[in-house]
Motif scaffolding. Structure first.
Motif, PDB file in Angstrom:
ATOM      1  N   UNK A   1       0.831  -1.204   0.000  1.00 43.60           N
ATOM      2  CA  UNK A   1       0.000   0.000   0.000  1.00 43.60           C
ATOM      3  C   UNK A   1       0.863   1.251   0.000  1.00 43.60           C
ATOM      4  N   UNK A   2       1.968   1.206   0.735  1.00 42.75           N
ATOM      5  CA  UNK A   2       2.925   2.319   0.699  1.00 42.75           C
ATOM      6  C   UNK A   2       3.502   2.470  -0.708  1.00 42.75           C
ATOM      7  N   UNK A   3       3.806   1.354  -1.330  1.00 43.14           N
ATOM      8  CA  UNK A   3       4.342   1.368  -2.696  1.00 43.14           C
ATOM      9  C   UNK A   3       3.374   2.070  -3.638  1.00 43.14           C
ATOM     10  N   UNK A   4       2.093   1.731  -3.568  1.00 41.39           N
ATOM     11  CA  UNK A   4       1.104   2.339  -4.453  1.00 41.39           C
ATOM     12  C   UNK A   4       0.972   3.832  -4.212  1.00 41.39           C
ATOM     13  N   UNK A   5       0.989   4.249  -2.963  1.00 43.65           N
ATOM     14  CA  UNK A   5       0.886   5.676  -2.644  1.00 43.65           C
ATOM     15  C   UNK A   5       2.018   6.449  -3.298  1.00 43.65           C
ATOM     16  N   UNK A   6       3.232   5.919  -3.178  1.00 44.83           N
ATOM     17  CA  UNK A   6       4.415   6.601  -3.720  1.00 44.83           C
ATOM     18  C   UNK A   6       4.375   6.644  -5.242  1.00 44.83           C
ATOM     19  N   UNK A   7       4.127   5.506  -5.872  1.00 45.22           N
ATOM     20  CA  UNK A   7       4.178   5.423  -7.329  1.00 45.22           C
ATOM     21  C   UNK A   7       3.059   6.243  -7.971  1.00 45.22           C
TER      22      UNK A   7
ATOM     23  N   UNK B   1      10.151  14.412  -6.274  1.00 47.58           N
ATOM     24  CA  UNK B   1      10.064  14.994  -4.936  1.00 47.58           C
ATOM     25  C   UNK B   1       8.718  14.655  -4.296  1.00 47.58           C
ATOM     26  N   UNK B   2       7.654  14.671  -5.092  1.00 51.30           N
ATOM     27  CA  UNK B   2       6.345  14.277  -4.571  1.00 51.30           C
ATOM     28  C   UNK B   2       6.377  12.842  -4.052  1.00 51.30           C
ATOM     29  N   UNK B   3       7.006  11.956  -4.804  1.00 48.29           N
ATOM     30  CA  UNK B   3       7.111  10.561  -4.374  1.00 48.29           C
ATOM     31  C   UNK B   3       7.881  10.447  -3.068  1.00 48.29           C
ATOM     32  N   UNK B   4       8.910  11.284  -2.897  1.00 51.17           N
ATOM     33  CA  UNK B   4       9.726  11.222  -1.681  1.00 51.17           C
ATOM     34  C   UNK B   4       8.971  11.726  -0.459  1.00 51.17           C
ATOM     35  N   UNK B   5       8.066  12.692  -0.659  1.00 51.27           N
ATOM     36  CA  UNK B   5       7.443  13.366   0.487  1.00 51.27           C
ATOM     37  C   UNK B   5       6.030  12.901   0.808  1.00 51.27           C
ATOM     38  N   UNK B   6       5.324  12.318  -0.177  1.00 51.28           N
ATOM     39  CA  UNK B   6       3.922  11.998   0.058  1.00 51.28           C
ATOM     40  C   UNK B   6       3.748  10.911   1.112  1.00 51.28           C
TER      41      UNK B   6
ATOM     42  N   UNK C   1       1.613  11.306   4.549  1.00 51.18           N
ATOM     43  CA  UNK C   1       0.460  10.428   4.769  1.00 51.18           C
ATOM     44  C   UNK C   1       0.568   9.683   6.096  1.00 51.18           C
ATOM     45  N   UNK C   2       1.745   9.119   6.359  1.00 52.78           N
ATOM     46  CA  UNK C   2       1.927   8.306   7.564  1.00 52.78           C
ATOM     47  C   UNK C   2       1.763   9.137   8.835  1.00 52.78           C
TER      48      UNK C   2
ATOM     49  N   UNK D   1      15.755  10.781   3.538  1.00 56.50           N
ATOM     50  CA  UNK D   1      16.922  10.206   2.871  1.00 56.50           C
ATOM     51  C   UNK D   1      16.825  10.382   1.356  1.00 56.50           C
ATOM     52  N   UNK D   2      15.650  10.186   0.796  1.00 51.92           N
ATOM     53  CA  UNK D   2      15.471  10.343  -0.645  1.00 51.92           C
ATOM     54  C   UNK D   2      15.455  11.822  -1.032  1.00 51.92           C
ATOM     55  N   UNK D   3      14.774  12.651  -0.231  1.00 52.56           N
ATOM     56  CA  UNK D   3      14.663  14.074  -0.584  1.00 52.56           C
ATOM     57  C   UNK D   3      16.019  14.775  -0.579  1.00 52.56           C
TER      58      UNK D   3
END
Length: 252
Positions: free
Chosen positions: A171-177, A195-200, A204-205, A222-224
């Motif tokens: 579910x985390x994977x789907x949110x990011x992608x 950047x959206x993928x790194x921060x969303x 959410x969490x 770490x990604x951002x």
């Protein structure tokens, strides 16, 4: 979503805390070494003889393989290779301890402060997040490239992080992608989607009070960090739309 490793650490018997910490540290270091394997560098070196860090953004990642080789095929190979760096180690640490402990893979493990803390229990509870973070850290700051070249080199962690998240929690994977691809489609800026993928996910969490929110924040930061320089350039208008070719835009 997975349970909180922090809660586990705060509630175990202090006498057995070193076991848990040593297990998590060992898994993190092992994952870091695996994540450090620079597939993008190796692919470009093998295909063209070029150094991928001297082209495009200088990034050791799949998109820079496309910028250097001009091939979407080699981009796909690099993307899959980087994703597997996160997926396979995380799959092992999610599956093997859970099988030995006879619990359902992907579900929150039941434990109590009175439970006997062993390396196996620690690996089952702390391992998925430690390995996911270690793989991304290795990809972003590759030991195998940085030491011989005497400068920090690596990728940006999106493919490796996505591979790890697919196993950690789909579910985390789907949110990011979905969030990342949607932002790219709307803006035509790849950096905006990245950047959206790194921060969303951490947003959410935190907002939904997930028990593993601290892990998502650490992963997002770490990604951002690896995107920050060019994201600032995007805000200044220096980033080209759909930056897919060599010498098309800034390094970083």
């Amino acid at each position: 979503m997975r349970g909180s490793g922090l809660e586990f650490l705060l509630n175990v018997d202090p006498a057995t805390l070193p076991i848990a910490l040593a297990t998590a540290a060992g898994l993190f270091v092992t994952a870091y070494l695996i994540g450090s394997v620079p597939f993008a560098y190796l692919i470009v070196k093998g295909v063209t003889g070029e150094d991928v860090t001297e082209h495009g953004t200088g990034n050791v990642g799949a998109m820079n393989v496309k910028r250097t080789t001009g091939s979407w095929g080699w981009f796909a190979v690099a993307m899959l290779s980087d994703a597997l760096k996160g997926l396979l180690p995380t799959l092992l640490v999610v599956t093997l301890p859970a099988l030995y402990l006879n619990v359902d893979v992907g579900e929150t493990l039941n434990w109590s402060s009175s439970a006997r803390v062993t390396p196996l229990l620690s690996a089952a509870i702390l391992g998925p997040s430690a390995v996911a973070l270690g793989c991304v850290m290795g990809h972003n700051y590759s030991l195998w490239l940085s030491i011989p070249k005497r400068r920090v080199l690596g990728g940006k962690g999106l493919a490796t992080g996505a591979g790890a998240l697919l196993v950690y929690d789909w579910r985390y994977f789907l949110i990011v992608v979905v969030a990342g691809l949607l932002m790219i489609a709307l803006t035509r800026y790849m950096m905006a989607g990245q950047v959206t993928a790194a921060l969303v996910l951490p947003v959410y969490a935190v907002l939904t009070q997930q028990p593993d929110w601290l892990f998502t924040v650490a992963l997002g930061v770490l990604v951002y960090i690896r995107h920050h320089r060019r994201f600032v350039g995007l805000l200044r208008g220096d980033e080209p739309r759909m930056y897919i070719n060599d010498r098309m835009g800034p390094r970083g």
